[in-house]
Design a protein around this motif. Structure first.
Motif, short mmCIF file in Angstrom:
data_model
loop_
_atom_site.label_atom_id
_atom_site.label_comp_id
_atom_site.label_asym_id
_atom_site.label_seq_id
_atom_site.Cartn_x
_atom_site.Cartn_y
_atom_site.Cartn_z
N UNK A 23 39.79 34.89 32.42
CA UNK A 23 40.73 35.80 32.83
C UNK A 23 40.38 36.53 34.08
N UNK A 24 39.08 36.20 34.37
CA UNK A 24 38.54 37.01 35.75
C UNK A 24 38.40 35.81 36.85
N UNK A 25 38.74 34.43 36.42
CA UNK A 25 38.45 33.36 37.41
C UNK A 25 39.67 33.24 38.41
N UNK A 26 40.84 33.76 38.10
CA UNK A 26 41.79 33.72 39.18
C UNK A 26 42.80 34.77 38.53
N UNK A 27 43.88 35.03 39.45
CA UNK A 27 45.07 36.05 38.99
C UNK A 27 46.21 35.30 38.02
N UNK A 28 45.87 34.26 37.61
CA UNK A 28 46.93 33.49 36.80
C UNK A 28 47.20 34.10 35.31
N UNK A 29 45.69 34.17 34.86
CA UNK A 29 45.83 34.63 33.48
C UNK A 29 45.13 36.21 33.39
N UNK A 30 44.92 36.70 34.35
CA UNK A 30 44.45 38.14 34.47
C UNK A 30 44.46 38.61 35.85
N UNK A 31 43.27 39.29 36.13
CA UNK A 31 42.87 39.74 37.63
C UNK A 31 41.63 39.16 37.97
N UNK A 32 41.72 38.32 39.00
CA UNK A 32 40.39 37.61 39.68
C UNK A 32 39.28 38.86 40.02
N UNK A 33 38.19 38.46 39.31
CA UNK A 33 37.22 39.64 39.61
C UNK A 33 35.85 39.09 39.61
N UNK A 34 34.82 39.64 40.07
CA UNK A 34 33.37 39.15 39.92
C UNK A 34 32.93 39.33 38.52
N UNK A 35 32.13 38.27 38.07
CA UNK A 35 31.57 38.52 36.44
C UNK A 35 30.18 39.43 36.76
N UNK A 36 30.35 40.53 35.57
CA UNK A 36 29.27 41.64 35.73
C UNK A 36 28.27 41.28 34.74
N UNK A 37 28.64 40.57 33.57
CA UNK A 37 27.61 39.98 32.64
C UNK A 37 26.96 38.85 33.21
#
Length: 302
Positions: free
Chosen positions: A139-153
């Motif tokens: 879900x954070x890898x791109x804007x296709x299934x969520x919002x692209x964002x850096x991984x915090x974990x």
């Protein structure tokens, strides 16, 4: 029985299917259907259409299909708790949420160790009320299934939410943990790894983790079964301990000893499935753009 529908690998599979029960297409027009969950009190099923940012609803009484919620923060997996409430994995919300009886939404977990979760993917509820979920990065890898964002974990892991709200990391040795389910006796947690989407050396497996005596942690995991076509994603157990899993060419059915019994062949990649209906003997299948269903000679566990 129609040869184009079933691939029988073991005679035991013949006892788990009905030769005269065809495949029903209940809905079409999705982009990536996921997360089916059956609500017996209302006799309806909900599922996700992740890229279209909507939850869909199918009514068992009249076959009507409608939009349950849109936008929905790019929901993925769903399950139903012991009280009949919907537990949801939100990609864009980066959380596990619960829909209350009055229609309000409660966020149960959105961070671990002070950092945002990646994008919760699939979820299951144990008999003690604890909620276990996978947290890959889709879900954070791109804007296709969520919002692209850096991984915090520091990676992609599996977590447990206790009834008191405490969040604990329970599995940290997987590449992209995805679908998960407890064995019918809750002696083990099974988790699919779809890490091959990001790591070419990752085998497409379902792993088995024995539960500790306290039921709150797991022991060392081991690969249980390997997918021969595509990847495993969501899966469910029946009451006899057989696994019914999504795969690249349909639904794969495995015996409790890991033997591939057979396949229900589908012309789309299957992402997830669940048992439902009055007798829990109807398999609802999310296959890329469509929701399908077929009666089997097995009942869903749980």
């Amino acid at each position: 029985m129609p040869a184009e529908l079933y691939d029988i690998r073991d005679d035991r599979f013949k006892k788990l299917i009905h030769g005269n029960a065809g495949m029903d297409t209940l809905s079409t027009g999705g982009r990536w259907t996921e997360g089916p969950a059956y609500f017996p009190a209302g006799r309806y099923l909900i599922w996700s259409d992740i890229p279209n940012d909507r939850i869909m609803r199918w009514d068992e009484m009249n076959g009507a299909v409608s939009v349950f919620e849109q936008p929905c923060r790019n929901h993925n997996g769903h399950t139903v708790d012991a009280l009949g409430r919907m537990i949801a994995c939100e990609h864009r919300g980066r959380c596990i949420s619960r829909y209350e009886f009055d229609g309000s939404r409660t966020v149960l977990a959105n961070s671990y160790d002070g950092k945002k979760l990646n994008s919760p993917n699939d979820v299951t509820v144990k008999s003690d009320g604890s909620i276990w979920f996978s947290d890959p990065s889709y879900g954070i890898d791109s804007d296709y299934e969520g919002d692209a964002a850096p991984m915090e974990q520091d990676g992609r892991h599996v977590y447990r939410i206790d009834p008191d709200g405490t969040i604990t990391r329970v599995i940290d040795d997987m590449r992209q943990p995805n679908g998960l389910a407890f064995s019918p006796d809750e002696s083990a947690l099974f988790v699919a790894d779809t890490g091959r989407t990001h790591f070419p050396d990752c085998d497409p497996v379902i792993r088995r983790y024995p539960l500790a005596a306290d039921g709150r942690s797991v022991g060392q995991g081991e690969n249980f079964v390997t997918c021969d076509t595509g990847l495993f994603d969501g899966f469910r157990f029946d009451t006899k301990g057989n696994i019914w899993s999504s795969a690249g060419d349909g639904v794969h059915c495995f015996a409790p000893d890991g033997t591939l019994l057979g396949k229900i062949l589908i012309d789309e990649v299957v992402a997830n499935l669940c048992f439902g209906g009055a007798k829990r003997n109807r398999l609802f299948i999310c296959s890329t753009t469509s929701l399908r269903a077929i009666y089997v000679n097995a009942r869903g566990a749980g």
